[in-house]
Write a protein that holds these residues in place. Structure first.
Motif, PDB file in Angstrom:
ATOM      1  N   GLU A  92      10.414 -13.105  -0.923  1.00  0.00           N
ATOM      2  CA  GLU A  92       9.855 -13.435   0.390  1.00  0.00           C
ATOM      3  C   GLU A  92       8.999 -12.275   0.919  1.00  0.00           C
ATOM      4  O   GLU A  92       7.948 -12.491   1.523  1.00  0.00           O
ATOM      5  CB  GLU A  92      10.977 -13.747   1.384  1.00  0.00           C
ATOM      6  N   ALA A  93       9.445 -11.039   0.677  1.00  0.00           N
ATOM      7  CA  ALA A  93       8.675  -9.866   1.114  1.00  0.00           C
ATOM      8  C   ALA A  93       7.342  -9.793   0.385  1.00  0.00           C
ATOM      9  O   ALA A  93       6.299  -9.510   0.991  1.00  0.00           O
ATOM     10  CB  ALA A  93       9.491  -8.594   0.873  1.00  0.00           C
ATOM     11  N   ASP A 111      -2.729  -1.645   4.466  1.00  0.00           N
ATOM     12  CA  ASP A 111      -2.550  -2.637   3.408  1.00  0.00           C
ATOM     13  C   ASP A 111      -1.061  -2.873   3.163  1.00  0.00           C
ATOM     14  O   ASP A 111      -0.320  -1.956   2.799  1.00  0.00           O
ATOM     15  CB  ASP A 111      -3.226  -2.146   2.124  1.00  0.00           C
ATOM     16  N   LEU A 112      -0.634  -4.115   3.344  1.00  0.00           N
ATOM     17  CA  LEU A 112       0.777  -4.435   3.108  1.00  0.00           C
ATOM     18  C   LEU A 112       1.131  -4.441   1.634  1.00  0.00           C
ATOM     19  O   LEU A 112       2.309  -4.422   1.279  1.00  0.00           O
ATOM     20  CB  LEU A 112       1.119  -5.799   3.726  1.00  0.00           C
ATOM     21  N   LEU A 113       0.146  -4.512   0.756  1.00  0.00           N
ATOM     22  CA  LEU A 113       0.423  -4.512  -0.666  1.00  0.00           C
ATOM     23  C   LEU A 113       0.664  -3.101  -1.216  1.00  0.00           C
ATOM     24  O   LEU A 113       0.938  -2.944  -2.401  1.00  0.00           O
ATOM     25  CB  LEU A 113      -0.720  -5.182  -1.436  1.00  0.00           C
ATOM     26  N   LEU A 119       7.763  -1.914   1.253  1.00  0.00           N
ATOM     27  CA  LEU A 119       9.100  -1.455   1.607  1.00  0.00           C
ATOM     28  C   LEU A 119       9.418  -1.743   3.076  1.00  0.00           C
ATOM     29  O   LEU A 119      10.555  -2.118   3.404  1.00  0.00           O
ATOM     30  CB  LEU A 119       9.238   0.045   1.325  1.00  0.00           C
ATOM     31  N   GLN A 120       8.421  -1.583   3.952  1.00  0.00           N
ATOM     32  CA  GLN A 120       8.640  -1.889   5.364  1.00  0.00           C
ATOM     33  C   GLN A 120       8.925  -3.382   5.552  1.00  0.00           C
ATOM     34  O   GLN A 120       9.829  -3.770   6.301  1.00  0.00           O
ATOM     35  CB  GLN A 120       7.420  -1.478   6.186  1.00  0.00           C
ATOM     36  N   ALA A 126      15.185  -7.886   4.874  1.00  0.00           N
ATOM     37  CA  ALA A 126      16.583  -7.658   4.476  1.00  0.00           C
ATOM     38  C   ALA A 126      17.494  -7.729   5.697  1.00  0.00           C
ATOM     39  O   ALA A 126      18.585  -8.312   5.635  1.00  0.00           O
ATOM     40  CB  ALA A 126      16.718  -6.303   3.781  1.00  0.00           C
ATOM     41  N   PHE A 127      17.043  -7.162   6.809  1.00  0.00           N
ATOM     42  CA  PHE A 127      17.826  -7.244   8.042  1.00  0.00           C
ATOM     43  C   PHE A 127      17.938  -8.691   8.510  1.00  0.00           C
ATOM     44  O   PHE A 127      19.024  -9.151   8.887  1.00  0.00           O
ATOM     45  CB  PHE A 127      17.181  -6.396   9.134  1.00  0.00           C
TER      46      PHE A 127
END
Length: 284
Positions: A92-93, A111-113, A119-120, A126-127
């Motif tokens: 999902e991340a 850049d989210l990649l 990791l962020q 995860a939370f």
């Protein structure tokens, strides 16, 4: 689509929707710069995210070999849900990072990649996954308890079906301590063994009475000595138990105990040994 499939779809819709809502509300990693288009992109992530859940479901069934079922007991359900989260959350991340990469790159946002961006995103999801898991576990608590009661009933039925020859094993074994002392016992009379410091207490039913002998040894050493007898298993770091002398399996809110014949002692079963004890009862 049957009721179970509808329920599964409903769980996926709510769970993925909660994660998307968390991103929209807190707007981490400069995604708030997308403005109203943020809602459009997260609608897309929500739809794809539901699909990713079914991909994870296929991985669980065909690769991990853990299909969805209530027939394997509460421990299996909990372990399967945890494994599902461990596989699904990184997927999902990755999906979120891939979808948001395009609009964020156009406005010059981070850049989210990148490793840090992924990791962020993984940390946030995860939370969310942990919170959602607690919610569903509470919501389906009655179902888990019903599965637990059914499993306990099945284990007790299997105990009653033990071959008479098993409890009638007349082999005599001499247990040797770390010093010169020894304890000789008949396997059919052994109830359980308890580790107490540098000693072990050996409980046996002999001549109509419960007898306790002390031996300077460890339960690990005695476990190796008795490993040829499948009815004698470790149920706790401090206990070895003879399953042929177990009168009843008790289970309350995930805590399992073995009620021993003659002494009527309740021996605890640790979570790490629970699966092994259940398997031994089924195979015995």
């Amino acid at each position: 689509m049957n009721n179970r499939q509808k329920e599964t779809l409903n769980v996926r819709i709510i769970s993925v929707g909660f994660s998307c809502l968390a991103f929209v509300v807190f707007k981490p990693m400069a995604i708030g710069q997308l403005g109203l288009m943020l809602y459009v992109w997260f609608l897309l992530i929500w739809l794809f995210g539901i699909g990713v859940c079914y991909v994870t479901e296929a991985v669980m069934k065909y690769i991990v070999n853990m299909p969805a079922t209530l027939d394997r007991g509460v421990d299996y359900i909990i372990r399967r849900n945890l494994c599902f989260q461990l596989i699904n959350t990184p997927l999902e991340a990755l999906l979120t990072c891939c979808v948001l990469h395009f609009p964020l790159s156009r406005i010059g946002a981070p850049d989210l990649l990148s490793v840090m961006g992924f990791l962020q995103t993984l940390f946030i999801l995860a939370f969310c996954s942990f919170a959602v898991g607690l919610y569903w576990r509470y919501k389906f608590r009655s179902r888990y308890l019903a599965a637990e009661l059914e499993e306990t009933k099945m284990l007790n039925e299997q105990l009653k079906e033990h071959p008479q020859s098993l409890s009638a094993v007349e082999d005599t074994v001499t247990l040797i301590g770390t010093t010169s002392e020894t304890v000789t016992l008949c396997i059919s009379e052994l109830l359980y063994i308890e580790a107490v410091g540098n000693y072990v207490k050996i409980y046996q039913h002999r001549d109509g009475q419960v007898r306790c002998d002390m031996l300077r040894s460890t339960s690990k050493q005695l476990e190796q000595t008795l490993q040829s007898y499948p009815s004698i298993v470790r149920c706790h770091r401090a206990f070895l138990v003879n399953l042929s002398q177990v009168e009843q399996v008790l289970s309350r809110s995930g805590v399992m105990q073995l009620l021993i014949r003659h002494s009527h002692d309740s021996i605890p079963v640790s979570r790490s040994n629970m699966a092994g004890v259940k398997e031994a009862i089924k195979n015995i």
